[in-house]
Design an enzyme around this catalytic site. Structure first.
Site: not given
Length: 168
Positions: A34, A134
């Site tokens: 990230k 997702k």
């Protein structure tokens, strides 16, 4: 073995290197880091230097919005990433499309994809190479399957991301 290990932002390069070493030791075949802005790309570069052959990706969650695509391409391409995920804000498809034209680094979108139509539009605009599906964001498993099917039919790499609440 873990196919992929997703690691949050580290407090330092040393911490990131330790986390990647632990993930590799646990069997991770790929690591996704990230990042929360351009400065974090130095951490990604340090990981790449330490593991030149490691399949590596970076997930920006829109945090690179202030970086012009040409400049971002110069930063990303030496890192030889599998993909950079959501480099720009979810509602900006022009910037990832421009990044794709200027960079060898594949672009993955997830926050930009809230429906099968979003995936088709992003693809038509040349804004993605990879889609992170997702189910919760898409409204459930049926819509997720629709995006996965579309991706397969159009030669777009796709994977199911971590938001597995399924919108239920």
């Amino acid at each position: 073995a873990l196919p992929i290990s997703v690691l949050g932002r580290a407090g330092s390069v040393e911490q990131a290197l330790a986390w990647v070493a632990a993930a590799r030791g646990a069997g991770a075949a790929m690591v996704k880091l990230k990042v929360a802005g351009p400065a974090d790309l130095a951490t990604v570069a340090a990981v790449r230097d330490a593991w030149p052959d490691l399949p590596l990706a970076a997930d920006a969650n829109g945090s690179l919005a202030g970086v012009e695509p040409a400049e971002l391409a110069r930063w990303l391409d030496p890192l030889q990433l599998r993909y950079v995920e959501q480099p720009y804000q979810a509602d900006d498809l022009a910037s990832p499309a421009e990044l794709r034209r200027r960079s060898a680094t594949p672009v993955c979108l997830d926050e930009s994809i809230g429906s099968p139509g979003d995936a088709r539009s992003a693809h038509a605009l040349g804004a993605l190479d990879v889609v992170n599906v997702k189910p919760a964001r898409l409204g459930g498993p049926g819509e997720a399957v629709a995006v996965l099917t579309w991706a397969h039919d159009h030669g777009v790499t796709a994977f199911c991301g971590g938001m597995l609440e399924l919108g239920i």
